[in-house]
Scaffold this motif. Structure first.
Motif, PDB file in Angstrom:
ATOM      1  N   ILE A   1       8.668-130.353 -54.688  1.00 53.64           N
ATOM      2  CA  ILE A   1       7.117-129.571 -53.728  1.00 53.64           C
ATOM      3  C   ILE A   1       6.652-130.565 -52.953  1.00 53.64           C
ATOM      4  CG2 ILE A   1       4.890-129.032 -54.606  1.00 53.64           C
ATOM      5  CD1 ILE A   1       6.251-128.822 -57.387  1.00 53.64           C
ATOM      6  N   ASP A   2       6.553-131.617 -52.992  1.00 53.22           N
ATOM      7  CA  ASP A   2       6.508-132.402 -51.635  1.00 53.22           C
ATOM      8  C   ASP A   2       7.057-132.056 -50.497  1.00 53.22           C
ATOM      9  OD1 ASP A   2       4.541-133.298 -53.328  1.00 53.22           O
ATOM     10  OD2 ASP A   2       5.548-135.216 -53.842  1.00 53.22           O
ATOM     11  N   PHE A   3       8.278-131.834 -51.030  1.00 57.88           N
ATOM     12  CA  PHE A   3       9.505-131.456 -49.400  1.00 57.88           C
ATOM     13  C   PHE A   3       8.788-130.131 -48.893  1.00 57.88           C
ATOM     14  CE2 PHE A   3      13.357-129.824 -48.275  1.00 57.88           C
ATOM     15  CZ  PHE A   3      12.965-130.651 -46.672  1.00 57.88           C
ATOM     16  N   GLY A   4       8.604-129.090 -50.365  1.00 61.02           N
ATOM     17  CA  GLY A   4       8.292-127.582 -49.318  1.00 61.02           C
ATOM     18  C   GLY A   4       6.986-127.505 -49.032  1.00 61.02           C
ATOM     19  N   LYS A   5       6.357-128.714 -49.944  1.00 60.68           N
ATOM     20  CA  LYS A   5       4.564-128.608 -48.692  1.00 60.68           C
ATOM     21  C   LYS A   5       4.709-128.382 -47.120  1.00 60.68           C
ATOM     22  CE  LYS A   5       1.870-129.909 -51.666  1.00 60.68           C
ATOM     23  NZ  LYS A   5       1.085-131.034 -52.511  1.00 60.68           N
TER      24      LYS A   5
ATOM     25  N   ASP B   1      12.481-134.560 -67.934  1.00 58.67           N
ATOM     26  CA  ASP B   1      11.637-135.650 -67.421  1.00 58.67           C
ATOM     27  C   ASP B   1      12.344-135.660 -66.053  1.00 58.67           C
ATOM     28  OD1 ASP B   1       9.959-135.550 -69.067  1.00 58.67           O
ATOM     29  OD2 ASP B   1      10.479-137.011 -70.427  1.00 58.67           O
ATOM     30  N   ALA B   2      13.527-136.016 -65.858  1.00 60.78           N
ATOM     31  CA  ALA B   2      14.028-135.968 -64.471  1.00 60.78           C
ATOM     32  C   ALA B   2      14.357-135.329 -63.802  1.00 60.78           C
ATOM     33  CB  ALA B   2      15.477-136.362 -65.019  1.00 60.78           C
ATOM     34  N   MET B   3      13.692-133.999 -64.290  1.00 57.00           N
ATOM     35  CA  MET B   3      13.845-132.346 -63.522  1.00 57.00           C
ATOM     36  C   MET B   3      12.828-132.288 -62.661  1.00 57.00           C
ATOM     37  SD  MET B   3      16.638-129.713 -64.851  1.00 57.00           S
ATOM     38  CE  MET B   3      17.536-130.320 -66.246  1.00 57.00           C
ATOM     39  N   GLN B   4      11.938-133.040 -63.742  1.00 59.60           N
ATOM     40  CA  GLN B   4      10.338-132.669 -63.588  1.00 59.60           C
ATOM     41  C   GLN B   4       9.899-132.865 -62.372  1.00 59.60           C
ATOM     42  OE1 GLN B   4       8.411-130.530 -64.224  1.00 59.60           O
ATOM     43  NE2 GLN B   4       6.003-130.913 -63.520  1.00 59.60           N
ATOM     44  N   THR B   5      10.914-134.422 -62.202  1.00 56.12           N
ATOM     45  CA  THR B   5      10.494-135.766 -61.429  1.00 56.12           C
ATOM     46  C   THR B   5      10.532-134.821 -60.120  1.00 56.12           C
ATOM     47  OG1 THR B   5      10.992-137.458 -62.457  1.00 56.12           O
ATOM     48  CG2 THR B   5      10.314-137.758 -60.702  1.00 56.12           C
ATOM     49  N   PHE B   6      12.293-134.460 -59.882  1.00 54.36           N
ATOM     50  CA  PHE B   6      13.183-133.781 -58.583  1.00 54.36           C
ATOM     51  C   PHE B   6      12.238-132.958 -58.760  1.00 54.36           C
ATOM     52  CE2 PHE B   6      15.865-130.154 -57.219  1.00 54.36           C
ATOM     53  CZ  PHE B   6      15.968-130.260 -56.947  1.00 54.36           C
ATOM     54  N   ARG B   7      11.484-132.023 -59.869  1.00 54.34           N
ATOM     55  CA  ARG B   7      10.816-131.298 -58.709  1.00 54.34           C
ATOM     56  C   ARG B   7       9.506-131.543 -57.926  1.00 54.34           C
ATOM     57  NH1 ARG B   7       6.709-127.932 -62.338  1.00 54.34           N
ATOM     58  NH2 ARG B   7       6.489-125.715 -60.935  1.00 54.34           N
ATOM     59  N   ILE B   8       8.835-132.542 -58.160  1.00 56.57           N
ATOM     60  CA  ILE B   8       7.681-132.546 -58.143  1.00 56.57           C
ATOM     61  C   ILE B   8       7.735-133.323 -56.412  1.00 56.57           C
ATOM     62  CG2 ILE B   8       5.803-134.516 -57.846  1.00 56.57           C
ATOM     63  CD1 ILE B   8       5.541-134.597 -61.027  1.00 56.57           C
ATOM     64  N   THR B   9       8.963-133.963 -56.004  1.00 58.22           N
ATOM     65  CA  THR B   9       9.381-134.427 -55.217  1.00 58.22           C
ATOM     66  C   THR B   9       9.690-133.257 -53.989  1.00 58.22           C
ATOM     67  OG1 THR B   9      11.909-134.860 -55.556  1.00 58.22           O
ATOM     68  CG2 THR B   9      10.536-136.741 -55.460  1.00 58.22           C
TER      69      THR B   9
ATOM     70  N   LYS C   1      14.494-137.876 -48.583  1.00 55.37           N
ATOM     71  CA  LYS C   1      14.812-139.217 -48.756  1.00 55.37           C
ATOM     72  C   LYS C   1      14.586-139.319 -50.639  1.00 55.37           C
ATOM     73  CE  LYS C   1      14.627-143.666 -47.220  1.00 55.37           C
ATOM     74  NZ  LYS C   1      14.922-144.962 -46.485  1.00 55.37           N
ATOM     75  N   ALA C   2      12.939-138.619 -51.171  1.00 54.38           N
ATOM     76  CA  ALA C   2      12.682-139.218 -51.850  1.00 54.38           C
ATOM     77  C   ALA C   2      14.003-138.002 -52.985  1.00 54.38           C
ATOM     78  CB  ALA C   2      10.908-139.654 -52.161  1.00 54.38           C
ATOM     79  N   ARG C   3      13.333-137.208 -52.381  1.00 49.90           N
ATOM     80  CA  ARG C   3      14.068-135.922 -53.323  1.00 49.90           C
ATOM     81  C   ARG C   3      15.234-136.536 -53.267  1.00 49.90           C
ATOM     82  NH1 ARG C   3      14.993-130.262 -50.732  1.00 49.90           N
ATOM     83  NH2 ARG C   3      16.047-130.834 -49.236  1.00 49.90           N
ATOM     84  N   ALA C   4      16.519-136.215 -52.391  1.00 50.47           N
ATOM     85  CA  ALA C   4      17.851-136.272 -52.922  1.00 50.47           C
ATOM     86  C   ALA C   4      17.574-137.529 -53.413  1.00 50.47           C
ATOM     87  CB  ALA C   4      18.332-137.056 -51.319  1.00 50.47           C
ATOM     88  N   ALA C   5      16.725-138.522 -53.821  1.00 53.87           N
ATOM     89  CA  ALA C   5      17.276-139.937 -54.889  1.00 53.87           C
ATOM     90  C   ALA C   5      16.693-139.345 -56.774  1.00 53.87           C
ATOM     91  CB  ALA C   5      16.265-141.367 -54.739  1.00 53.87           C
TER      92      ALA C   5
END
Ligand code: ADP
Length: 611
Positions: A257-261, A247-255, A209-213
């Protein structure tokens, strides 16, 4: 084949507005397809049973072969062997083919249009403020996201879940026929598996959900930049926009990575768990064999089924992640898309055939939902049928807002607006808007032909009426000279963002032609000729004067010369009427209007007008 695709009516309308709860929303979006989905579910179940039946046959053949005399084997056993062969080469492929057709054709081809058309219809009914408060790109992206996710979930449930549950149930039955301890071992394994899934999936759903947002934020940012690209260039802010996108993509990337982990851990642990199953089942049946109660065929059967289920866990878990992340995406989108319509037609609303054109604003208050002083503060105005009123006032005085609330683009906070004595709240929005031809200062063109853009005012009008309207709006001459990038010319040339670039004045003339074609009893002109040069404006003014005959007109203009000849001039200030009267009367009065008139340079109200 195509028959499978016709089993669902892909564009059946939904029952009322969408519920805001997740399950309610899914039911709403899929209603009408349940029967077909149940049939597909059954084909999935049949496929699962066929899987286990295959293993059972193998076990039976081994035991039977071991107990038979090889010399007469085929002579004696050919009928049953033939039946088994037929199962593998005919029945099983047919069952699987049926399931594939139901999944890919019936469900795969229809559910996305079904869900998307319902969501899109609901979105189009939203009040204007809904769109002003959000990015166009974000809304359309959510529509796609949710429809695709609902479709995927339905397909996966029908295909994978039914298949795997049926396989499991049949496996239990088969192990039961060998030894109860095998059943127990499978049951224990299954309980561990279920706990495992229950531990992981809610987390996966949250992360998804976080990644989609965050992905939606990226889209919104990119679309916003592209929409305003001219401003970006004029102010040389590409670097800044690039940074904002990064910045927006970086936030997306972090979410991401969390999802990937979490999904990596999930899969690794699951594979370990899956590995236990064949070990348990083959080991168990070997042990039972040493006790003399299991046959060689039983061992083969247990081996085959447990490796099948073990392989399946990988696939099922993958699907389960898919289902849960899709549910996360649906939840995320549902928040945006199921917002109830802010402006609704009341149940008792009655259509108008053709209004006489009596308009009365009665002590209207409106502030765009914001606190503090509003755009309309007790605005009252009565326009009689056929009367032509010019609305003037400083920028921000509330003129456009008055026009917008008349069309019910917003509902007033207090007070009432009447059309022919009926509160506009009691008129269906479409019927109300059909009575009013409005031309605004800025009209974006559809990415369609010039013809379609003008016919938008009245799709049933023929070419003759369409061209006549274009001629009256002084648009015909430049339209016949148009040529778009695909070589289409004249009325066939495409306009809009990806078509011929028109000047502001040309767009206004097309908008005027569209409004003329609409032939409504009321005309609202909001700076409708502001982008035209004086010469074109003067000749359009003649056409407009002609068009205004027999209609009620409210015209907003900065260029006072265009409204000086109106029946009445109404001056607005701070969201209410400050002065009214004829041009001569107001000049004589020496108030706001006289100030505007004397200070206007070249026909415009100066920035410092009347101060
Ligand atoms: P005018 O047409 O006389 O220039 P408007 O009706 O456009 O004035 O604006 C009246 C007031 O409402 C202004 O203070 C303006 O900032 C505000 N306003 C106009 N449109 C919106 C909107 N879509 N959302 C919020 N505020 C708005």
């Amino acid at each position: 084949m195509k028959g499978f695709a016709d089993l669902i009516d892909a564009f059946a309308p939904a029952d009322g507005p969408p519920p805001t709860s997740l399950t309610g929303f899914i039911k709403w979006s899929l209603s009408g397809s349940w029967r077909v989905m149940s049939v597909s579910l059954l084909t999935g179940v049949a496929q699962g049973v066929a899987e286990v039946a295959g293993a059972f046959m193998l076990g039976w053949v081994i035991d039977d072969a071991l107990a038979s005399d090889p010399t007469h084997y085929f002579a004696e056993k050919w009928p049953i062997l033939l039946a088994m062969a037929a199962f593998f080469v005919v029945l099983r492929p047919v069952v699987m083919g049926l399931n594939a057709a139901m999944t890919a054709l019936t469900i795969g081809a229809n559910l996305l249009p079904l869900v998307l058309s319902r969501i899109h219809r609901h979105t189009m009914g939203q009040a204007l403020s809904f769109f002003e408060d959000d990015f166009a790109g974000r809304i359309s992206q959510k529509q796609m996201q949710v429809s695709r996710a609902v479709t995927d979930v339905a397909m996966e449930l029908v295909n994978v879940v039914s298949f795997s549950l049926a396989t499991l149930a049949a496996a239990f039955a088969l192990f039961g026929s060998i030894d109860w301890r095998l059943v127990l071992a499978l049951a224990i394994w299954l309980v561990v598996y279920v706990f495992f899934i229950r531990h992981y999936l809610p987390r996966i759903r949250e992360f998804s959900k976080a990644r989609a947002a965050t992905r939606a934020v990226v889209t919104g940012q990119v679309v916003d930049t592209i929409t305003n690209i001219a401003t970006v260039k004029l102010f040389a802010r590409a670097g800044r926009e690039d940074q904002a996108a990064i910045d927006a993509m970086q936030t997306f990337r972090i979410t991401s990575i969390d999802f990937g982990k979490i999904s990596t851990w999930f899969r690794f642990n699951l594979m370990t768990l899956a590995g236990f199953l064949p070990v348990l089942m083959i080991g168990g049946s070997l042990w039972i064999w040493t006790k003399g109660t299991a046959s060689a065929g039983d061992i083969a059967m247990a081996g085959l089924i447990s490796t099948r289920i073990s392989q399946m866990t990988g696939w099922v878990s993958f699907t389960a992640i898919g289902i849960f992340s899709n549910i996360g995406e649906i939840e995320d989108g549902v928040k945006t898309l199921t917002v109830p319509h802010l402006i609704q037609d009341s149940a008792s609303a009655k259509k108008i055939v053709r209004a006489k054109g009596d308009i009365r604003f009665q002590d209207v208050w409106f502030n765009y939902g914001k606190a503090g002083s509003g755009a309309l503060n007790g605005f009252s105005l009565h326009v009689t049928p056929g009367e032509k009123v010019g609305l003037v006032g400083r920028s921000g005085a509330g003129k456009s807002t008055a026009a917008a609330v008349l069309l019910r683009l917003y509902d007033v906070a207090d007070g009432q607006i009447f059309l022919d004595g009926t509160d506009i709240q009691d008129i269906p929005q479409d019927s109300l808007r059909n009575q009013i031809a409005m031309v605004r200062q800025e009209t974006a063109m559809f990415n369609r032909s010039a013809r379609d853009n003008i016919l938008y005012g009245n799709p049933d009008a023929g070419d003759e009426a369409m061209i006549a309207a274009a001629i009256r709006a002084e648009a015909h001459d430049f339209i016949i000279g148009l040529k778009d990038f695909k070589g289409r010319t004249g009325y066939e040339a495409h306009l809009g963002e990806r078509g011929v670039k028109l000047s502001g004045g040309q767009r206004q003339r097309i908008a005027l032609a569209r409004a003329i074609l609409k032939d409504a009893p009321i005309m609202v002109l909001d700076e409708a000729t502001s982008a035209l040069d004086s010469e074109v404006e003067a000749s359009i003014q003649d056409a407009l004067t002609h068009e205004m005959q027999g209609r009620t007109v409210i015209a907003i203009a900065h260029r006072l010369s265009t409204i000086a000849a109106m029946d009445r001039i109404v001056v607005m200030e701070n969201g209410r009427v400050a002065e009214e009267g004829s041009h001569t009367l107001l000049l004589a009065k020496g108030g706001l209007y006289a100030g505007f008139w004397s200070r206007q340079s070249g026909g415009f109200i100066g920035a410092d007008a009347a101060e």
